[in-house]
Design a protein around this motif. Structure first.
Motif, PDB file in Angstrom:
ATOM      1  N   SER A 142      52.111  45.460  39.627  1.00  0.00           N
ATOM      2  CA  SER A 142      51.861  44.708  38.394  1.00  0.00           C
ATOM      3  C   SER A 142      51.098  43.422  38.686  1.00  0.00           C
ATOM      4  CB  SER A 142      53.184  44.400  37.677  1.00  0.00           C
ATOM      5  OG  SER A 142      54.046  43.632  38.501  1.00  0.00           O
ATOM      6  N   ARG A 143      51.391  42.787  39.829  1.00  0.00           N
ATOM      7  CA  ARG A 143      50.651  41.571  40.203  1.00  0.00           C
ATOM      8  C   ARG A 143      49.191  41.894  40.473  1.00  0.00           C
ATOM      9  NH1 ARG A 143      55.477  40.501  43.109  1.00  0.00           N
ATOM     10  NH2 ARG A 143      54.563  41.318  45.039  1.00  0.00           N
ATOM     11  N   MET A 144      48.936  42.977  41.201  1.00  0.00           N
ATOM     12  CA  MET A 144      47.558  43.361  41.489  1.00  0.00           C
ATOM     13  C   MET A 144      46.831  43.756  40.210  1.00  0.00           C
ATOM     14  SD  MET A 144      46.887  42.842  44.610  1.00  0.00           S
ATOM     15  CE  MET A 144      45.302  43.678  44.651  1.00  0.00           C
ATOM     16  N   ALA A 145      47.505  44.464  39.321  1.00  0.00           N
ATOM     17  CA  ALA A 145      46.894  44.848  38.047  1.00  0.00           C
ATOM     18  C   ALA A 145      46.496  43.616  37.249  1.00  0.00           C
ATOM     19  CB  ALA A 145      47.858  45.717  37.249  1.00  0.00           C
ATOM     20  N   THR A 146      47.387  42.629  37.206  1.00  0.00           N
ATOM     21  CA  THR A 146      47.107  41.409  36.452  1.00  0.00           C
ATOM     22  C   THR A 146      45.959  40.624  37.078  1.00  0.00           C
ATOM     23  OG1 THR A 146      49.419  41.267  35.741  1.00  0.00           O
ATOM     24  CG2 THR A 146      48.090  39.258  35.580  1.00  0.00           C
ATOM     25  N   LEU A 147      45.984  40.505  38.414  1.00  0.00           N
ATOM     26  CA  LEU A 147      44.937  39.740  39.097  1.00  0.00           C
ATOM     27  C   LEU A 147      43.576  40.422  38.973  1.00  0.00           C
ATOM     28  CD1 LEU A 147      44.313  37.256  40.774  1.00  0.00           C
ATOM     29  CD2 LEU A 147      44.888  38.563  42.835  1.00  0.00           C
ATOM     30  N   ILE A 148      43.528  41.727  39.231  1.00  0.00           N
ATOM     31  CA  ILE A 148      42.267  42.461  39.138  1.00  0.00           C
ATOM     32  C   ILE A 148      41.776  42.496  37.692  1.00  0.00           C
ATOM     33  CG2 ILE A 148      41.194  44.734  39.388  1.00  0.00           C
ATOM     34  CD1 ILE A 148      43.079  45.223  41.754  1.00  0.00           C
ATOM     35  N   GLY A 149      42.696  42.748  36.768  1.00  0.00           N
ATOM     36  CA  GLY A 149      42.314  42.775  35.353  1.00  0.00           C
ATOM     37  C   GLY A 149      41.775  41.442  34.881  1.00  0.00           C
ATOM     38  N   PHE A 150      42.419  40.354  35.329  1.00  0.00           N
ATOM     39  CA  PHE A 150      41.960  39.027  34.924  1.00  0.00           C
ATOM     40  C   PHE A 150      40.580  38.718  35.496  1.00  0.00           C
ATOM     41  CE2 PHE A 150      41.544  34.529  36.107  1.00  0.00           C
ATOM     42  CZ  PHE A 150      41.532  33.959  34.845  1.00  0.00           C
ATOM     43  N   LEU A 151      40.397  38.943  36.800  1.00  0.00           N
ATOM     44  CA  LEU A 151      39.127  38.581  37.433  1.00  0.00           C
ATOM     45  C   LEU A 151      37.976  39.461  36.966  1.00  0.00           C
ATOM     46  CD1 LEU A 151      40.283  37.736  41.052  1.00  0.00           C
ATOM     47  CD2 LEU A 151      39.428  36.169  39.315  1.00  0.00           C
ATOM     48  N   ARG A 169      51.407  48.023  29.361  1.00  0.00           N
ATOM     49  CA  ARG A 169      49.997  48.017  28.982  1.00  0.00           C
ATOM     50  C   ARG A 169      49.709  46.998  27.864  1.00  0.00           C
ATOM     51  NH1 ARG A 169      49.101  53.463  28.854  1.00  0.00           N
ATOM     52  NH2 ARG A 169      48.923  53.284  31.117  1.00  0.00           N
ATOM     53  N   SER A 170      50.499  47.001  26.815  1.00  0.00           N
ATOM     54  CA  SER A 170      50.264  46.082  25.705  1.00  0.00           C
ATOM     55  C   SER A 170      50.453  44.628  26.135  1.00  0.00           C
ATOM     56  CB  SER A 170      51.202  46.405  24.534  1.00  0.00           C
ATOM     57  OG  SER A 170      50.919  47.672  24.008  1.00  0.00           O
ATOM     58  N   THR A 171      51.558  44.370  26.857  1.00  0.00           N
ATOM     59  CA  THR A 171      51.846  43.001  27.303  1.00  0.00           C
ATOM     60  C   THR A 171      50.797  42.514  28.289  1.00  0.00           C
ATOM     61  OG1 THR A 171      54.215  43.433  27.041  1.00  0.00           O
ATOM     62  CG2 THR A 171      53.591  41.514  28.345  1.00  0.00           C
ATOM     63  N   GLY A 172      50.405  43.379  29.232  1.00  0.00           N
ATOM     64  CA  GLY A 172      49.408  42.985  30.225  1.00  0.00           C
ATOM     65  C   GLY A 172      48.059  42.690  29.605  1.00  0.00           C
ATOM     66  N   CYS A 173      47.605  43.561  28.704  1.00  0.00           N
ATOM     67  CA  CYS A 173      46.317  43.322  28.033  1.00  0.00           C
ATOM     68  C   CYS A 173      46.364  42.057  27.198  1.00  0.00           C
ATOM     69  CB  CYS A 173      45.960  44.525  27.165  1.00  0.00           C
ATOM     70  SG  CYS A 173      45.515  46.004  28.097  1.00  0.00           S
ATOM     71  N   CYS A 174      47.501  41.825  26.531  1.00  0.00           N
ATOM     72  CA  CYS A 174      47.666  40.613  25.730  1.00  0.00           C
ATOM     73  C   CYS A 174      47.558  39.368  26.612  1.00  0.00           C
ATOM     74  CB  CYS A 174      49.010  40.654  25.014  1.00  0.00           C
ATOM     75  SG  CYS A 174      49.475  39.099  24.216  1.00  0.00           S
ATOM     76  N   PHE A 175      48.247  39.382  27.762  1.00  0.00           N
ATOM     77  CA  PHE A 175      48.246  38.225  28.660  1.00  0.00           C
ATOM     78  C   PHE A 175      46.848  37.935  29.196  1.00  0.00           C
ATOM     79  CE2 PHE A 175      48.464  36.568  33.009  1.00  0.00           C
ATOM     80  CZ  PHE A 175      49.152  35.384  32.793  1.00  0.00           C
ATOM     81  N   VAL A 176      46.174  38.975  29.683  1.00  0.00           N
ATOM     82  CA  VAL A 176      44.846  38.783  30.278  1.00  0.00           C
ATOM     83  C   VAL A 176      43.839  38.368  29.218  1.00  0.00           C
ATOM     84  CG1 VAL A 176      42.932  39.934  31.439  1.00  0.00           C
ATOM     85  CG2 VAL A 176      45.271  40.340  32.198  1.00  0.00           C
ATOM     86  N   ARG A 177      43.850  39.055  28.060  1.00  0.00           N
ATOM     87  CA  ARG A 177      42.877  38.722  27.011  1.00  0.00           C
ATOM     88  C   ARG A 177      43.082  37.300  26.497  1.00  0.00           C
ATOM     89  NH1 ARG A 177      38.411  40.896  26.988  1.00  0.00           N
ATOM     90  NH2 ARG A 177      38.169  39.967  24.916  1.00  0.00           N
ATOM     91  N   SER A 233      37.321  48.108  29.231  1.00  0.00           N
ATOM     92  CA  SER A 233      38.043  49.373  29.309  1.00  0.00           C
ATOM     93  C   SER A 233      38.916  49.444  30.559  1.00  0.00           C
ATOM     94  CB  SER A 233      37.041  50.531  29.302  1.00  0.00           C
ATOM     95  OG  SER A 233      37.697  51.765  29.475  1.00  0.00           O
ATOM     96  N   LEU A 234      38.426  48.875  31.654  1.00  0.00           N
ATOM     97  CA  LEU A 234      39.157  48.917  32.923  1.00  0.00           C
ATOM     98  C   LEU A 234      40.527  48.267  32.815  1.00  0.00           C
ATOM     99  CD1 LEU A 234      39.172  49.403  36.056  1.00  0.00           C
ATOM    100  CD2 LEU A 234      38.170  47.113  36.263  1.00  0.00           C
ATOM    101  N   LEU A 235      40.629  47.195  32.055  1.00  0.00           N
ATOM    102  CA  LEU A 235      41.863  46.414  31.984  1.00  0.00           C
ATOM    103  C   LEU A 235      43.058  47.267  31.606  1.00  0.00           C
ATOM    104  CD1 LEU A 235      43.431  43.749  31.948  1.00  0.00           C
ATOM    105  CD2 LEU A 235      42.600  43.383  29.607  1.00  0.00           C
ATOM    106  N   SER A 236      42.927  48.096  30.582  1.00  0.00           N
ATOM    107  CA  SER A 236      44.072  48.870  30.107  1.00  0.00           C
ATOM    108  C   SER A 236      44.388  50.067  31.000  1.00  0.00           C
ATOM    109  CB  SER A 236      43.822  49.357  28.676  1.00  0.00           C
ATOM    110  OG  SER A 236      42.690  50.199  28.617  1.00  0.00           O
ATOM    111  N   GLU A 237      43.526  50.364  31.969  1.00  0.00           N
ATOM    112  CA  GLU A 237      43.807  51.442  32.925  1.00  0.00           C
ATOM    113  C   GLU A 237      44.738  50.988  34.042  1.00  0.00           C
ATOM    114  OE1 GLU A 237      40.226  54.422  33.419  1.00  0.00           O
ATOM    115  OE2 GLU A 237      39.535  52.388  33.819  1.00  0.00           O
ATOM    116  N   LEU A 238      44.824  49.687  34.270  1.00  0.00           N
ATOM    117  CA  LEU A 238      45.502  49.166  35.456  1.00  0.00           C
ATOM    118  C   LEU A 238      47.012  49.087  35.314  1.00  0.00           C
ATOM    119  CD1 LEU A 238      43.010  46.265  36.255  1.00  0.00           C
ATOM    120  CD2 LEU A 238      43.176  48.463  37.435  1.00  0.00           C
ATOM    121  N   TYR A 239      47.514  49.035  34.075  1.00  0.00           N
ATOM    122  CA  TYR A 239      48.950  48.810  33.862  1.00  0.00           C
ATOM    123  C   TYR A 239      49.691  50.113  33.598  1.00  0.00           C
ATOM    124  CZ  TYR A 239      48.048  43.795  33.438  1.00  0.00           C
ATOM    125  OH  TYR A 239      47.697  42.502  33.683  1.00  0.00           O
ATOM    126  N   PRO A 240      50.977  50.174  33.993  1.00  0.00           N
ATOM    127  CA  PRO A 240      51.817  51.306  33.587  1.00  0.00           C
ATOM    128  C   PRO A 240      52.049  51.264  32.079  1.00  0.00           C
ATOM    129  CG  PRO A 240      53.136  49.621  34.675  1.00  0.00           C
ATOM    130  CD  PRO A 240      51.699  49.217  34.849  1.00  0.00           C
TER     131      PRO A 240
END
Length: 404
Positions: free
Chosen positions: A197-206, A334-342, A323-330
């Motif tokens: 989850s940390r890698m998903a958040t970091l990669i999705g954010f960057l 997915r909803s929470t991660g996309c919300c945080f990054v966006r 599109s990549l962002l929502s692929e990274l999270y379980p």
């Protein structure tokens, strides 16, 4: 004022989405966003006799856009098969510059009220299609324990498959949901609870932060002066149309080649090429500021570089990253991660857009563009080492890679 205030509300839209797709469903979330966007347009058409009506209306529309950029990739990635996710994700982003070009074309020949109506008109068939044709995400239905709806949805989405293949797809969805409880017990703190989850958040954010860091929203304000400086005699609207055509063309090229080339190579190339062309633009601005005699012989250079800059941005940063962002999270994150990054990206975008004129005034436009260039190179360096290729991989396989 008309553009600055509403843009800030995009942050509210991204922040407010939260777990709404997990609570009411992906399809109902998209329907709510469509209605949220349509209503202020109708109010502006009926009562748009004062500037404040448009400011409030556009602010609500920006909230809807903030919702949409988080919710739509989730829905699209969940209804697509693994080998088609990247392709259809890029097709989704293709329609953003198409809508912008539509606005550039009809804006100069219509009144403000008619322009607002024409912007709202496509939302009406969209709402009808959502109600009549669009199914709920099979992953959402499966997470809610509705096996029959999930199977029926898979049959509708994958009509070319046999019953055995449909059953296998359902088993894959069940596997991805195993040990996950959709919509329960996942907050922002859980985005940092495991390595995956940390890698998903970091990669999705960057990968997503390149949208503002590449400087497209800010530098576009200087496109018309650049063309005027080159003695092209092109109007600001014609310049906007030209840029819109370039973006549309390369977004379509991305859609056409992403399945064959892969998301990772396109995104990496986009960052390195965007940074390179920004460097050349920064050097030109510096030479122009210092009154270098060479500037008079290379007036054409900024035009070419700006168009190539837009093209390279459209090949990955502007198309693949969303599109990549929502692929990274379980599924449950997915909803929470996309919300945080966006939301994080929207805040950074607001800071950059606000500070850009101040930096230009005190340090020069070449300094600002140079910082954008450096940002692209830094993001490229990180993604080169940590970004996995997600094409043709299931959500479960992506999680296994991120957890290693």
């Amino acid at each position: 004022m008309l553009f600055g205030i509403p843009s800030a509300f995009k942050i509210l839209g991204a922040l407010s989405l939260g777990k709404l797709p997990d609570v009411i469903g992906r399809k109902n979330t998209l329907l709510a966003i469509s209605l949220l966007t349509l209503l202020p347009h109708l109010v502006m058409v009926l009562f748009g006799s004062h500037i404040y009506v448009y400011i409030i209306g556009r602010s609500v529309v920006e909230i809807g856009l903030g919702f949409l950029l988080s919710a739509l990739p989730i829905y699209l990635n969940e209804i697509c098969e693994d080998h088609n996710r990247a392709k259809h994700g890029c097709l989704m982003m293709f329609f953003l510059p198409l809508g912008g070009l539509y606005g550039y074309l009809v804006g100069p020949v219509t009144s403000v009220r008619w322009f607002t109506f024409l912007c709202a008109a496509p939302l009406i068939p969209q709402i009808i299609f959502l109600l009549v044709l669009f199914p709920e995400s099979p992953i959402y239905s499966a997470a809610k324990g509705d096996r029959i709806t999930t199977i029926n949805t898979l049959r509708k989405l994958r009509s070319n498959k046999t019953e055995d293949e449909i059953a296998q797809d359902y088993i894959e969805i069940e596997r991805s949901l195993m040990n996950r409880n959709e919509g329960v017990g996942c907050g922002f703190k859980d985005l940092f609870s495991t390595r995956g989850s940390r890698m998903a958040t970091l990669i999705g954010f960057l990968s997503s932060v390149g949208l503002p860091v590449s400087g497209v929203p800010s530098i576009m304000a200087y496109v018309a002066p650049l063309f005027n400086d080159a003695n092209t005699n092109l109007s600001g609207n014609l310049v906007a149309i030209l840029v819109g055509v370039v973006k549309l063309t390369f977004y379509f090229i991305t859609f056409a080649v992403v399945k064959k080339v892969g998301s990772r190579p396109l995104l990496l190339f986009s960052y390195i090429a965007t940074g390179a062309f920004l460097t050349i633009i920064a050097v030109y601005f510096y030479l122009n500021t210092t009154n270098s005699p060479i500037v008079h012989t290379i007036r054409w250079l900024p035009i070419v570089c700006v168009l190539l800059y837009i093209a390279s941005y459209s090949l990955g940063i502007g198309s693949v990253s969303v599109s990549l962002l929502s692929e990274l999270y379980p599924n449950d994150m997915r909803s929470t991660g996309c919300c945080f990054v966006r939301t994080s990206v929207a805040i950074i975008n607001a800071v950059i857009s606000t500070s850009f004129p101040l930096v230009v005034e005190h340090l020069g436009v070449h300094y600002s563009v140079g910082m954008f260039s450096a940002g692209c190179f830094l993001i490229f360096a990180f993604l080169y080492f940590f970004l996995p290729e997600t094409g043709d991989k299931s959500f479960l396989e992506i999680q296994e890679i991120l957890n290693k």
